[in-house]
Design an enzyme around this catalytic site. Structure first.
Site, mmCIF file in Angstrom:
data_model
loop_
_atom_site.group_PDB
_atom_site.id
_atom_site.type_symbol
_atom_site.label_atom_id
_atom_site.label_comp_id
_atom_site.label_asym_id
_atom_site.label_seq_id
_atom_site.Cartn_x
_atom_site.Cartn_y
_atom_site.Cartn_z
ATOM 1 N N THR A 35 0.830 -1.195 0.000
ATOM 2 C CA THR A 35 0.000 0.000 0.000
ATOM 3 C C THR A 35 0.866 1.248 0.000
ATOM 4 O OG1 THR A 35 -1.747 -1.134 1.218
ATOM 5 C CG2 THR A 35 -1.768 1.275 1.264
ATOM 6 N N CYS A 56 -3.682 -2.291 7.876
ATOM 7 C CA CYS A 56 -4.364 -1.576 6.779
ATOM 8 C C CYS A 56 -5.194 -0.397 7.256
ATOM 9 C CB CYS A 56 -5.250 -2.554 5.998
ATOM 10 S SG CYS A 56 -4.343 -3.672 4.925
ATOM 11 N N ARG A 94 0.378 -6.591 14.399
ATOM 12 C CA ARG A 94 0.754 -5.326 13.791
ATOM 13 C C ARG A 94 -0.239 -4.213 14.118
ATOM 14 N NH1 ARG A 94 1.282 -7.028 7.669
ATOM 15 N NH2 ARG A 94 -0.528 -8.232 8.323
#
Length: 428
Positions: A124, A264, A335
């Site tokens: 990303t 994300c 994460r």
């Protein structure tokens, strides 16, 4: 690109074998000669032994990828002519893009890049990063010229860690390339392994932008629901009941309040806002949503403290049990978990916190967050219990067993609405 470059001659190198790269390498390795590369020698060793500690790929799937080999030496990538970069793209302490892993991977690929090769990025990034950041590194390292000596593409990852229903081949893949011919070839390669089909974007920048807004949209929607939960809690209205009632309308979006972490949703919006600010636009809604979502851990801790004070369970020696540390349920992924915000806030109040998570890696929790996970919580020990992650083990325990970890009068706070409303003292 040479006319002889076709699917029958492709040799693929996947750079980065984490949650994104490994499933992709395994799927490609069922059909094409594929080298899975990672700088972590321990990761390569476990994969060669048929084990995946991320739990994304089962041992039988690893064994079935007949054309896949693993490598930690850069020179093992030298025979490849199609490279896919799947390294992490986190943010730094200032909430700005940390492109160092992407830059390092570009240097690695550039060192083995041959004439006519293609490099596709899945990490990303903000719109423009592939051509503005990665391409110059590839040129400088390889000595080749962009769109003459080598070509690039962008095909954003859509892996959802821990999701066994939506797997790589069943998710539509956005593709793009630096020339029309390259774009068509990149699309054809992905289409050969993606059952759900592909969507060929008109440019790399469009594909980059599409990826970064997917999770930005979710982040903003969750922020709205989180803000509504803050309002309804102050009004004494149960948020779950409100959402159930509103959800009876056909077009109401079924978002739920909660902590927003992971690789994300809690990260991608900062890539877009960074680029927006670089071109002179200050994003209002996106950053407001980020601030609100980042504040939810502290809010949960404050709610727990207030409940403990009302129960006379708040003192210098008070102990709190946090159930769950990973950023989502039934997944070992730590994460950007925002459970750490709850822990930090409670510790700032002087409380002792024990964290138990049957999914999390003990060494990783210690290394990344300085948290020593406990193996099994002792009974009748805690003044408050925070159910932070909806792991199936915690759901199986039920309210009675979870309360048994606490002393008489202990507070039970349910972040994820795992338990019935009447079984807890508070919930988000």
């Amino acid at each position: 690109m040479t006319s002889s470059f076709d699917l029958s001659r492709v040799r693929i190198g996947v750079v980065g074998l984490g949650y994104v790269g490994l499933p992709l390498a395994v799927e490609l390795g069922r059909r094409y000669p594929t080298v899975g590369f990672d700088i972590d020698a321990a990761r390569i060793a476990e994969l060669r032994a048929g084990r995946d500690s991320s739990l994304e790929v089962e041992p039988d799937k690893l064994a079935a990828s007949a054309h896949l080999s693993y490598a930690e030496r850069v020179e093992d990538l030298a025979g490849c002519n199609f490279f896919i970069v799947t390294v992490p793209t986190p943010v730094d302490d200032h909430k700005e893009p940390d492109l160092r892993p992407l830059q390092a991977a570009s240097r690695t690929v550039g060192g083995v890049l041959g004439r006519g090769d293609i490099v596709v990025y899945e990490s990303t990034v903000y719109p423009g990063a592939t051509e503005e950041v990665c391409v110059p590194i590839l040129e400088a390292t390889s000595g080749l010229t962009f769109n003459d000596g080598f070509f690039v593409g962008y095909s954003p990852e859509r892996i959802n860690p821990g999701d066994k229903a939506h797997r790589l081949s069943g998710i539509t893949k956005v593709t793009s390339g630096s020339t029309p011919e390259v774009a068509a070839f990149v699309d054809a390669l992905y289409a050969s392994i993606i059952v759900a089909g592909t969507h060929l974007a008109s440019s790399i920048r469009v594909a980059e932008a599409a990826k970064v807004i997917e999770n930005t949209q979710r982040d903003v929607n969750i922020a709205l629901i989180n803000e509504l939960a803050l309002i309804f809690n102050r009004l004494g209205i149960d948020t779950d009941e409100v959402l159930a009632a509103a959800g009876s309308k056909w077009n109401f979006l079924p978002f739920r309040p909660g902590l927003v972490g992971g690789h994300c949703i809690g990260v991608d919006p900062y890539y877009l806002t960074y680029k927006a600010q670089a071109i002179g636009y200050h994003p209002e809604v996106i950053l407001a949503g980020r601030r609100l979502n980042d504040s939810m851990g502290a809010y949960v801790a404050t709610c727990v403290i207030k409940l403990m004070a009302r129960r006379d369970r708040l003192s210098a020696g008070s102990r709190v049990l946090i159930l769950g540390l990973t950023f989502k349920e039934n997944c070992p992924d730590l994460r950007n978990t925002r459970v750490v915000d709850i822990v930090a806030e409670l510790q700032d109040y002087g409380l002792a916190c024990d964290v138990h998570d049957p999914w999390a890696n003990v060494a990783e929790a210690r290394r990344e967050y300085g948290i020593e996970l406990i193996f099994e919580p002792p009974a009748a020990t805690y003044d408050a219990i925070v159910l932070a992650v909806a792991h199936r083990q915690f759901q199986a325990l039920g309210a009675t067993a979870i309360r048994a970890f606490g002393r008489p009068g202990a507070v039970v706070y349910d972040v994820k609405h795992v338990l019935a409303k009447e079984a807890v003292d508070g919930r988000l």
